[in-house]
Design a protein around this motif. Structure first.
Motif, short mmCIF file in Angstrom:
data_model
loop_
_atom_site.label_atom_id
_atom_site.label_comp_id
_atom_site.label_asym_id
_atom_site.label_seq_id
_atom_site.Cartn_x
_atom_site.Cartn_y
_atom_site.Cartn_z
N GLY A 152 0.82 -1.19 0.00
CA GLY A 152 0.00 0.00 0.00
C GLY A 152 0.86 1.25 0.00
O GLY A 152 1.86 1.32 0.73
N ILE A 153 0.50 2.22 -0.81
CA ILE A 153 1.29 3.45 -0.96
C ILE A 153 0.38 4.64 -0.72
O ILE A 153 -0.59 4.86 -1.43
N ILE A 154 0.71 5.43 0.31
CA ILE A 154 -0.03 6.66 0.62
C ILE A 154 0.80 7.83 0.11
O ILE A 154 1.86 8.14 0.63
N GLY A 155 0.32 8.49 -0.93
CA GLY A 155 1.08 9.54 -1.61
C GLY A 155 1.68 8.96 -2.87
O GLY A 155 2.61 8.16 -2.82
N PHE A 156 1.13 9.36 -4.02
CA PHE A 156 1.50 8.70 -5.28
C PHE A 156 2.12 9.67 -6.27
O PHE A 156 1.77 9.70 -7.45
N GLY A 157 3.07 10.47 -5.77
CA GLY A 157 3.86 11.32 -6.65
C GLY A 157 5.05 10.55 -7.19
O GLY A 157 4.99 9.33 -7.36
N ARG A 158 6.14 11.26 -7.44
CA ARG A 158 7.31 10.61 -8.07
C ARG A 158 7.84 9.44 -7.24
O ARG A 158 8.12 8.37 -7.77
N ILE A 159 8.01 9.67 -5.93
CA ILE A 159 8.57 8.61 -5.10
C ILE A 159 7.60 7.44 -4.98
O ILE A 159 7.98 6.28 -5.14
N LEU A 175 -1.61 -1.14 -4.13
CA LEU A 175 -2.75 -0.25 -3.94
C LEU A 175 -2.19 1.12 -3.58
O LEU A 175 -1.31 1.22 -2.71
N ALA A 176 -2.69 2.17 -4.22
CA ALA A 176 -2.16 3.50 -3.97
C ALA A 176 -3.28 4.51 -3.76
O ALA A 176 -4.33 4.42 -4.40
N PHE A 177 -3.02 5.45 -2.86
CA PHE A 177 -3.96 6.55 -2.62
C PHE A 177 -3.23 7.88 -2.75
O PHE A 177 -2.11 8.05 -2.25
N ASP A 178 -3.88 8.82 -3.42
CA ASP A 178 -3.40 10.19 -3.48
C ASP A 178 -4.58 11.07 -3.85
O ASP A 178 -5.24 10.82 -4.87
N PRO A 179 -4.89 12.08 -3.04
CA PRO A 179 -6.06 12.91 -3.34
C PRO A 179 -5.92 13.71 -4.63
O PRO A 179 -6.91 14.22 -5.15
N PHE A 180 -4.69 13.83 -5.15
CA PHE A 180 -4.46 14.65 -6.34
C PHE A 180 -4.15 13.81 -7.58
O PHE A 180 -3.91 14.36 -8.64
N VAL A 181 -4.13 12.50 -7.43
CA VAL A 181 -3.80 11.62 -8.57
C VAL A 181 -4.89 10.56 -8.69
O VAL A 181 -5.15 9.83 -7.73
N SER A 182 -5.51 10.47 -9.85
CA SER A 182 -6.56 9.47 -10.05
C SER A 182 -6.06 8.27 -10.84
O SER A 182 -6.46 7.13 -10.57
N ASP A 183 -5.22 8.51 -11.82
CA ASP A 183 -4.66 7.40 -12.58
C ASP A 183 -3.34 7.83 -13.20
O ASP A 183 -3.11 9.00 -13.48
N VAL A 184 -2.47 6.85 -13.40
CA VAL A 184 -1.15 7.09 -14.00
C VAL A 184 -0.82 5.93 -14.91
O VAL A 184 -1.42 4.85 -14.83
N VAL A 185 0.16 6.13 -15.76
CA VAL A 185 0.74 5.04 -16.53
C VAL A 185 2.20 4.94 -16.10
O VAL A 185 3.01 5.83 -16.39
N LEU A 186 2.52 3.89 -15.39
CA LEU A 186 3.90 3.68 -14.94
C LEU A 186 4.72 3.12 -16.09
O LEU A 186 4.27 2.22 -16.81
N PRO A 197 4.59 0.03 -20.46
CA PRO A 197 3.58 0.85 -19.78
C PRO A 197 2.67 0.00 -18.90
O PRO A 197 2.24 -1.09 -19.30
N PHE A 198 2.39 0.49 -17.72
CA PHE A 198 1.51 -0.23 -16.79
C PHE A 198 0.52 0.78 -16.21
O PHE A 198 0.86 1.56 -15.34
N PRO A 199 -0.73 0.79 -16.71
CA PRO A 199 -1.71 1.75 -16.21
C PRO A 199 -2.19 1.38 -14.81
O PRO A 199 -2.38 0.20 -14.50
N MET A 200 -2.36 2.38 -13.95
CA MET A 200 -2.84 2.17 -12.59
C MET A 200 -3.83 3.24 -12.20
O MET A 200 -3.66 4.41 -12.53
N LYS A 201 -4.85 2.84 -11.47
CA LYS A 201 -5.79 3.79 -10.89
C LYS A 201 -5.60 3.79 -9.37
O LYS A 201 -5.37 2.74 -8.77
N PHE A 217 4.63 5.55 3.20
CA PHE A 217 4.08 6.91 3.15
C PHE A 217 5.02 7.83 2.38
O PHE A 217 6.22 7.88 2.66
N HIS A 218 4.44 8.57 1.43
CA HIS A 218 5.22 9.49 0.61
C HIS A 218 4.44 10.79 0.44
O HIS A 218 3.98 11.12 -0.65
N VAL A 219 4.29 11.48 1.56
CA VAL A 219 3.52 12.72 1.64
C VAL A 219 4.41 13.81 2.22
O VAL A 219 5.42 13.52 2.86
N PRO A 220 4.06 15.09 1.99
CA PRO A 220 4.93 16.18 2.46
C PRO A 220 4.87 16.42 3.96
O PRO A 220 5.65 17.21 4.50
#
Length: 316
Positions: A152-159, A175-186, A197-201, A217-220
Motif C-alpha cells: 500500500g502506498i499513501i502519496g503517489f507522486g514521483r517517489i 494499492l495507492a492513494f493520493d487525493p491529487f492523482v486518479s490514474d497514471v501510466v507507470l 507501460p503499466f496503467p494504474m488507478k 508513506f510518501h507525503v509532504p
C-alpha cells in the motif's frame, strides 16, 4: 549583481562545478543557524541552498533583502517559509525528481529487513551466535516473501510511483492513494529495454489501509496515522515511513507494535528529529535509519545537478 552562493548544507561536486562554470562563487563552509542572516548580508550572497539541517524562516528572510533565491536540495521544504519568501519576491526551488529512486530503494531495504528480521538478527548474532546459534536460527525461521503480498502506498507522486514500479517488479500487488492523482501510466524499465507501460488507478485511503500487508508513506507531512487508522489495518501489517516524522503517531505506533497489531515498522524519520524518543529507539520491532532516504552518491549528484541548473536559470 553579486554572484556568490552559500551552499550551507553542502552541494555535490558536479553541481558546484556547473555553478562555477556559469560564473558563480560557491561557498560550502557551514554557517551556524544563529549567524546565518548576518553571514548572508556581510558576504553579499545572492542565493542560499540548504538541505534539511538549515532553516530559512521569516526572521532570516526579513533581514536579507539581497537574497534572490533559496534552493532546497531535496523534496520537502518544511524547513523553509516558502510562501512568505515568495511573497517577498524570493524564488524558492527544490529538486523533486532527483532522489526518488534512492528513497524507494530504502523503503524496500526496510521491507526486506522486516520480513527476514535483519534489524534484530544483526544485533543478536554478534552478541549470541557463538553459543545460541540454533536458538537464533529458530527465532528467525518464520520469514515471509514479498512476492504476492499487497504493498500500500499513501502519496503517489514521483517517489510513490517509483516504489510501485519496484513492488510490481517483485511480483507484488499495489494499492495507492493520493487525493491529487486518479490514474497514471507507470513506465517499467527492464534491463535497458523499451519501457513497458503499466496503467494504474488510485483507490481510497480506506481501501489501502484495510487491504495492505505493507504500507509506505510518501507525503509532504501532516498527521495521517493514529489509533483509529491503525485499527482498520490488517493484523500483522508492516508500516514504513521515509516521508516526514509525525505522519505516524509514534505513541500509537508503539502501542500497536506491543500488541502485535503492527508486526514491524521501518522508520527513516521521527517526530523529534534529531533526538528520536528513547521508547522508539529501544523498541525491538523497529528497523531504523537516521533520515538517509536521499543519501546515496547517485542521488546527491542528481540533486546537485538539478539544483545548479535551476539556480542558474533563476538567477539569470
Amino acid at each position: 549583481m553579486s554572484k556568490k552562493i552559500l551552499a550551507n548544507d553542502g552541494i555535490d561536486a558536479v553541481g558546484k562545478s556547473l555553478l562555477e562554470k556559469a560564473g558563480y562563487t560557491v561557498v560550502t563552509d557551514k554557517v551556524a543557524q544563529e549567524n546565518l542572516a548576518k553571514e548572508i548580508n556581510d558576504k553579499g550572497y545572492v542565493a542560499l541552498t540548504v538541505r534539511s539541517a538549515t532553516k530559512v524562516r521569516k526572521d532570516v528572510i526579513d533581514v536579507c533583502p539581497g537574497l534572490k533565491v533559496i534552493g532546497r536540495g531535496g523534496v520537502g521544504m518544511d524547513n523553509i517559509d516558502v510562501e512568505y519568501a515568495r511573497e517577498k519576491g524570493i524564488n524558492v526551488i527544490n529538486t523533486p525528481a532527483a532522489s526518488s529512486n534512492s528513497v524507494a530503494e530504502l523503503v524496500f531495504a526496510h521491507a526486506f529487513s522486516a520480513v527476514r528480521f535483519l534489524y534484530d538478527s544483526n544485533k543478536q548474532m554478534p552478541a549470541h551466535a557463538e553459543d545460541k546459534f540454533d536458538e537464533l536460527k529458530k527465532k528467525y525461521a518464520k520469514g515471509v516473501e514479498l512476492k504476492g503480498k499487497t504493498f500500500g502506498i499513501i502519496g503517489f507522486g514521483r517517489i510513490g510511483q517509483t516504489v510501485a514500479k519496484m513492488a510490481l517488479g517483485l511480483g507484488m500487488k499495489v494499492l495507492a492513494f493520493d487525493p491529487f492523482v486518479s490514474d497514471v501510466v507507470l513506465e517499467i524499465e527492464i534491463d535497458g529495454l523499451k519501457a513497458i507501460p503499466f496503467p494504474m488507478k488510485t483507490v481510497t485511503m480506506e481501501k489501502v489501509l484495510q487491504n495492505s500487508d505493507f504500507i509506505t508513506f510518501h507525503v509532504p507531512g501532516g498527521k495521517l496515522i493514529s489509533k483509529h487508522e491503525i485499527a482498520s489495518m490488517k493484523n500483522g501489517v508492516i508500516l514504513i515511513n521515509t516521508a516526514r516524522g509525525g505522519v505516524i503517531n509514534e505513541d500509537n505506533l508503539l502501542e500497536a507494535l506491543n500488541s502485535g497489531k503492527v508486526a514491524c515498522a521501518g522508520l527513516d524519520v521521527f517526530e523529534n528529529e534529531p533526538r528520536p524518543s528513547v521508547a522508539i529507539l529501544k523498541n525491538p520491532k523497529i528497523s531504523m535509519t537516521p533520515h538517509i532516504g536521499a543519501a546515496t552518491n547517485e542521488a546527491q549528484e542528481r540533486i546537485g545537478v538539478e539544483l545548479a541548473e535551476k539556480l542558474i536559470d533563476a538567477l539569470k
